[in-house]
Design a protein around this motif. Structure first.
Motif, PDB file in Angstrom:
ATOM      1  N   GLN A 147       0.774  -1.154  -0.009  1.00  0.00           N
ATOM      2  CA  GLN A 147       0.225   0.111   0.105  1.00  0.00           C
ATOM      3  C   GLN A 147       0.857   1.124  -0.049  1.00  0.00           C
ATOM      4  O   GLN A 147       0.766   1.937   0.949  1.00  0.00           O
ATOM      5  CB  GLN A 147      -1.001   0.018   1.172  1.00  0.00           C
ATOM      6  N   ARG A 148       1.488   1.609  -1.048  1.00  0.00           N
ATOM      7  CA  ARG A 148       2.398   2.619  -1.326  1.00  0.00           C
ATOM      8  C   ARG A 148       2.553   2.855  -2.687  1.00  0.00           C
ATOM      9  O   ARG A 148       2.261   2.130  -3.602  1.00  0.00           O
ATOM     10  CB  ARG A 148       3.611   2.511  -0.669  1.00  0.00           C
ATOM     11  N   LEU A 149       3.042   4.114  -3.349  1.00  0.00           N
ATOM     12  CA  LEU A 149       3.294   4.623  -4.436  1.00  0.00           C
ATOM     13  C   LEU A 149       5.150   4.577  -4.441  1.00  0.00           C
ATOM     14  O   LEU A 149       5.728   4.899  -3.355  1.00  0.00           O
ATOM     15  CB  LEU A 149       2.947   5.716  -4.820  1.00  0.00           C
ATOM     16  N   VAL A 150       5.466   4.058  -5.576  1.00  0.00           N
ATOM     17  CA  VAL A 150       7.014   4.487  -5.722  1.00  0.00           C
ATOM     18  C   VAL A 150       7.244   5.440  -6.378  1.00  0.00           C
ATOM     19  O   VAL A 150       6.434   6.141  -7.514  1.00  0.00           O
ATOM     20  CB  VAL A 150       7.537   3.293  -6.430  1.00  0.00           C
ATOM     21  N   VAL A 151       8.048   6.708  -5.956  1.00  0.00           N
ATOM     22  CA  VAL A 151       8.288   8.039  -6.409  1.00  0.00           C
ATOM     23  C   VAL A 151       9.719   8.155  -7.065  1.00  0.00           C
ATOM     24  O   VAL A 151      10.570   7.899  -6.283  1.00  0.00           O
ATOM     25  CB  VAL A 151       7.791   8.968  -5.586  1.00  0.00           C
ATOM     26  N   VAL A 152       9.913   8.464  -8.139  1.00  0.00           N
ATOM     27  CA  VAL A 152      11.206   8.630  -8.799  1.00  0.00           C
ATOM     28  C   VAL A 152      11.106  10.264  -8.924  1.00  0.00           C
ATOM     29  O   VAL A 152      10.666  10.787  -9.974  1.00  0.00           O
ATOM     30  CB  VAL A 152      11.461   7.902 -10.057  1.00  0.00           C
ATOM     31  N   PRO A 153      11.738  11.083  -8.134  1.00  0.00           N
ATOM     32  CA  PRO A 153      11.617  12.657  -8.108  1.00  0.00           C
ATOM     33  C   PRO A 153      12.614  13.163  -9.449  1.00  0.00           C
ATOM     34  O   PRO A 153      13.621  12.526  -9.566  1.00  0.00           O
ATOM     35  CB  PRO A 153      12.263  13.164  -6.874  1.00  0.00           C
ATOM     36  N   LEU A 154      12.238  14.070 -10.022  1.00  0.00           N
ATOM     37  CA  LEU A 154      12.867  14.650 -11.144  1.00  0.00           C
ATOM     38  C   LEU A 154      13.516  15.945 -10.643  1.00  0.00           C
ATOM     39  O   LEU A 154      12.691  16.923 -10.097  1.00  0.00           O
ATOM     40  CB  LEU A 154      11.965  14.867 -12.310  1.00  0.00           C
ATOM     41  N   GLY A 155      14.772  16.282 -10.803  1.00  0.00           N
ATOM     42  CA  GLY A 155      15.316  17.470 -10.589  1.00  0.00           C
ATOM     43  C   GLY A 155      14.888  18.760 -11.551  1.00  0.00           C
ATOM     44  O   GLY A 155      14.294  18.394 -12.394  1.00  0.00           O
ATOM     45  N   PRO A 156      15.828  19.770 -11.573  1.00  0.00           N
ATOM     46  CA  PRO A 156      15.764  20.864 -12.375  1.00  0.00           C
ATOM     47  C   PRO A 156      16.164  20.311 -13.728  1.00  0.00           C
ATOM     48  O   PRO A 156      16.896  19.708 -14.153  1.00  0.00           O
ATOM     49  CB  PRO A 156      16.890  21.876 -12.033  1.00  0.00           C
ATOM     50  N   GLY A 157      15.041  20.755 -14.722  1.00  0.00           N
ATOM     51  CA  GLY A 157      15.161  20.400 -16.115  1.00  0.00           C
ATOM     52  C   GLY A 157      15.033  18.881 -16.217  1.00  0.00           C
ATOM     53  O   GLY A 157      15.360  18.333 -17.370  1.00  0.00           O
ATOM     54  N   GLY A 158      14.069  18.312 -15.319  1.00  0.00           N
ATOM     55  CA  GLY A 158      13.710  16.829 -15.484  1.00  0.00           C
ATOM     56  C   GLY A 158      14.859  16.013 -15.135  1.00  0.00           C
ATOM     57  O   GLY A 158      15.186  14.975 -15.381  1.00  0.00           O
ATOM     58  N   ALA A 159      16.013  16.419 -14.391  1.00  0.00           N
ATOM     59  CA  ALA A 159      17.279  15.612 -14.212  1.00  0.00           C
ATOM     60  C   ALA A 159      16.769  14.584 -13.210  1.00  0.00           C
ATOM     61  O   ALA A 159      15.998  14.403 -12.390  1.00  0.00           O
ATOM     62  CB  ALA A 159      18.422  16.499 -13.243  1.00  0.00           C
ATOM     63  N   LEU A 160      17.402  13.209 -13.831  1.00  0.00           N
ATOM     64  CA  LEU A 160      17.468  12.123 -13.049  1.00  0.00           C
ATOM     65  C   LEU A 160      17.999  11.990 -11.725  1.00  0.00           C
ATOM     66  O   LEU A 160      19.257  12.511 -11.657  1.00  0.00           O
ATOM     67  CB  LEU A 160      17.453  10.999 -14.111  1.00  0.00           C
ATOM     68  N   GLY A 172      17.996   6.998  -5.714  1.00  0.00           N
ATOM     69  CA  GLY A 172      17.052   8.201  -5.534  1.00  0.00           C
ATOM     70  C   GLY A 172      15.527   7.934  -5.495  1.00  0.00           C
ATOM     71  O   GLY A 172      14.919   8.842  -5.079  1.00  0.00           O
ATOM     72  N   ALA A 173      14.963   6.893  -5.678  1.00  0.00           N
ATOM     73  CA  ALA A 173      13.697   6.581  -5.673  1.00  0.00           C
ATOM     74  C   ALA A 173      13.053   6.447  -4.124  1.00  0.00           C
ATOM     75  O   ALA A 173      13.938   5.802  -3.407  1.00  0.00           O
ATOM     76  CB  ALA A 173      13.311   5.239  -6.393  1.00  0.00           C
ATOM     77  N   ARG A 174      11.877   6.967  -4.034  1.00  0.00           N
ATOM     78  CA  ARG A 174      11.593   6.775  -2.644  1.00  0.00           C
ATOM     79  C   ARG A 174       9.929   6.220  -2.829  1.00  0.00           C
ATOM     80  O   ARG A 174       9.574   5.903  -3.641  1.00  0.00           O
ATOM     81  CB  ARG A 174      11.281   8.123  -1.892  1.00  0.00           C
ATOM     82  N   THR A 175       9.495   5.727  -1.410  1.00  0.00           N
ATOM     83  CA  THR A 175       8.107   5.380  -1.379  1.00  0.00           C
ATOM     84  C   THR A 175       7.222   6.291  -0.904  1.00  0.00           C
ATOM     85  O   THR A 175       7.685   7.010   0.140  1.00  0.00           O
ATOM     86  CB  THR A 175       7.973   4.114  -0.532  1.00  0.00           C
ATOM     87  N   LEU A 176       5.943   6.497  -1.115  1.00  0.00           N
ATOM     88  CA  LEU A 176       5.039   7.279  -0.467  1.00  0.00           C
ATOM     89  C   LEU A 176       3.690   6.442  -0.013  1.00  0.00           C
ATOM     90  O   LEU A 176       3.102   5.878  -0.647  1.00  0.00           O
ATOM     91  CB  LEU A 176       4.395   8.329  -1.547  1.00  0.00           C
ATOM     92  N   PRO A 177       3.601   6.212   1.311  1.00  0.00           N
ATOM     93  CA  PRO A 177       2.412   5.076   1.625  1.00  0.00           C
ATOM     94  C   PRO A 177       1.005   5.866   1.471  1.00  0.00           C
ATOM     95  O   PRO A 177       1.061   7.078   1.362  1.00  0.00           O
ATOM     96  CB  PRO A 177       2.554   5.401   3.349  1.00  0.00           C
ATOM     97  N   ILE A 178       0.021   4.960   1.113  1.00  0.00           N
ATOM     98  CA  ILE A 178      -1.172   5.545   0.744  1.00  0.00           C
ATOM     99  C   ILE A 178      -2.044   5.186   1.975  1.00  0.00           C
ATOM    100  O   ILE A 178      -2.100   4.484   2.559  1.00  0.00           O
ATOM    101  CB  ILE A 178      -1.902   4.730  -0.616  1.00  0.00           C
ATOM    102  N   THR A 179      -2.725   6.490   2.135  1.00  0.00           N
ATOM    103  CA  THR A 179      -3.660   6.614   3.509  1.00  0.00           C
ATOM    104  C   THR A 179      -5.052   7.021   3.194  1.00  0.00           C
ATOM    105  O   THR A 179      -5.008   7.266   1.742  1.00  0.00           O
ATOM    106  CB  THR A 179      -2.862   7.409   4.818  1.00  0.00           C
ATOM    107  N   GLY A 180      -6.103   7.119   4.034  1.00  0.00           N
ATOM    108  CA  GLY A 180      -7.125   7.590   3.633  1.00  0.00           C
ATOM    109  C   GLY A 180      -8.052   6.627   3.249  1.00  0.00           C
ATOM    110  O   GLY A 180      -8.033   5.198   3.811  1.00  0.00           O
ATOM    111  N   ASP A 181      -8.951   6.714   2.415  1.00  0.00           N
ATOM    112  CA  ASP A 181     -10.114   5.611   1.923  1.00  0.00           C
ATOM    113  C   ASP A 181      -9.481   4.518   1.184  1.00  0.00           C
ATOM    114  O   ASP A 181     -10.304   3.613   1.255  1.00  0.00           O
ATOM    115  CB  ASP A 181     -11.036   6.552   0.800  1.00  0.00           C
ATOM    116  N   LEU A 182      -8.383   4.613   0.640  1.00  0.00           N
ATOM    117  CA  LEU A 182      -7.829   3.392  -0.320  1.00  0.00           C
ATOM    118  C   LEU A 182      -7.482   2.476   0.981  1.00  0.00           C
ATOM    119  O   LEU A 182      -6.131   2.690   1.260  1.00  0.00           O
ATOM    120  CB  LEU A 182      -7.063   3.921  -1.223  1.00  0.00           C
ATOM    121  N   VAL A 183      -7.863   0.999   1.071  1.00  0.00           N
ATOM    122  CA  VAL A 183      -7.300   0.247   1.809  1.00  0.00           C
ATOM    123  C   VAL A 183      -7.149  -1.155   1.070  1.00  0.00           C
ATOM    124  O   VAL A 183      -8.011  -1.544   0.396  1.00  0.00           O
ATOM    125  CB  VAL A 183      -8.443   0.032   3.037  1.00  0.00           C
ATOM    126  N   TYR A 184      -5.961  -1.615   1.147  1.00  0.00           N
ATOM    127  CA  TYR A 184      -5.597  -2.585   0.340  1.00  0.00           C
ATOM    128  C   TYR A 184      -6.290  -4.040   1.138  1.00  0.00           C
ATOM    129  O   TYR A 184      -6.449  -4.302   2.242  1.00  0.00           O
ATOM    130  CB  TYR A 184      -4.154  -3.114   0.249  1.00  0.00           C
TER     131      TYR A 184
END
Length: 329
Positions: free
Chosen positions: A167-180, A185-197
């Motif tokens: 129950q999370r999203l994987v996030v790859v952040p993009l820097g200035p100009g779309g820099a990788l 560098g990838a992080r995770t974002l837990p999903i909370t609220g109404d969506l329950v796995y």
């Protein structure tokens, strides 16, 4: 208002929007023209007709598809992570990314401004970026603890990937100009609220709304959710009309959302969303006799193109696969 009252009001708002934005034919999906053109019921691609199907490599077990420049598209393989690049007008495909044993390509998204193709790696727990012209691997991020990285959406500041088992999203952040970012560098974002796995496949298809929120489908329940990309807080989107259980890929164009359903059928539901995606109403369904358990899709050249997943064939390694053109009028 109480939650039931809020849901009823939201669905009523979607119905009111339906009356002023959809064709008079009951259940008909609004025709879609390329950007900058006006959609009419009589619109069709100029010149010779587009092929009804585009063959994909034998035994490739395709699932994801992304639209590139013009009539270019990309389709990936669950068998070895390979990707082909094709042309919807000619029906031709060519190898784009070579297969590697142990790799998987599931959902994908083309990042137009940076000419990059992003690919989710399913149970491998990886996200990979390729050069959209050469196929060169630009970056690969392995995310520990992942379950099944399924679908991809690109926003101005990040790439968001659903995990159908965790129950999370994987996030790859993009820097200035779309820099990788770097390989860690990838992080995770837990999903909370109404969506329950729960049991089965959970968060699956994902698309960005004009508000900046992310629209996500939960395959096991058929529910849609708006997810805040900054906090992970989710809010259920009330949808009237037929059940959307088994929804896979999402295709969004204006107020119309196409929910591909190949788990239990061969079609895509057409959902009319209110502004901001706060409610929806199923207003029709599009299909083709050529479909065989479709997975994901794109809108291009005035039609919806769906990938045949063919999950029920006896021997997937020798099965023939294709992309199917589904007319919207």
């Amino acid at each position: 208002m109480t939650p039931p009252a809020r849901r009823a009001a939201a669905v009523a708002a979607a119905a009111a929007l339906l009356l002023v934005t959809t064709p008079a034919v009951a259940g008909a999906a609004a025709p879609v023209a390329p950007s900058g053109q006006t959609a009419t019921a009589a619109w069709s691609p100029p010149g010779r007709p587009f092929p009804a199907t585009v063959p994909l490599p034998t035994g490739s077990l395709p699932e994801g598809i992304a639209d590139g420049p013009g009539t270019t598209f990309y389709a990936g393989s669950r068998a070895d992570g390979s990707v082909v690049r094709g042309n919807l007008r000619t029906g031709a495909t060519t190898p784009f990314v070579p297969g590697v044993e142990g790799r998987v390509a599931v959902g994908m998204r083309y990042e137009e401004g940076a000419d990059r193709l992003w690919v989710a790696g399913g149970a491998t727990g990886t996200v990979t970026a390729y050069d959209g012209t050469t196929g060169e691997e630009l970056g690969r991020w392995e995310v520990p603890g992942s379950g099944f990285l399924n679908d991809v959406e690109v926003t101005p500041g990040a790439v968001h990937v659903t995990d159908s088992a965790v129950q999370r999203l994987v996030v790859v952040p993009l820097g200035p100009g779309g820099a990788l970012p770097g390989p860690d560098g990838a992080r995770t974002l837990p999903i909370t609220g109404d969506l329950v796995y729960g049991e089965g496949f959970n968060a699956n298809g994902i698309r960005a709304l004009p508000t900046g929120e992310l629209l996500v489908t939960q395959s096991s329940t058929g529910d849609l959710f708006r997810v805040d990309p900054a906090t992970g807080v989710s809010v259920r989107v009330p949808v009237g009309g037929r059940d959307l259980t088994g929804g896979d890929g999402l295709v969004l164009r204006g107020p119309f959302l196409y929910v591909v359903n190949g788990f239990s059928g061969d079609s895509a539901a057409v959902v009319l969303l209110t502004p901001g995606g706060r409610a929806g109403l199923v207003v029709g369904e599009v299909s083709s006799p050529l479909l065989d358990r479709p997975t994901t899709g794109i809108l291009a050249a005035g039609a919806l193109y769906l990938v045949n997943g063919r999950f029920e064939v006896e021997d997937p390694s020798t099965a023939e696969y294709e992309v199917v053109r589904v007319e919207l009028r």
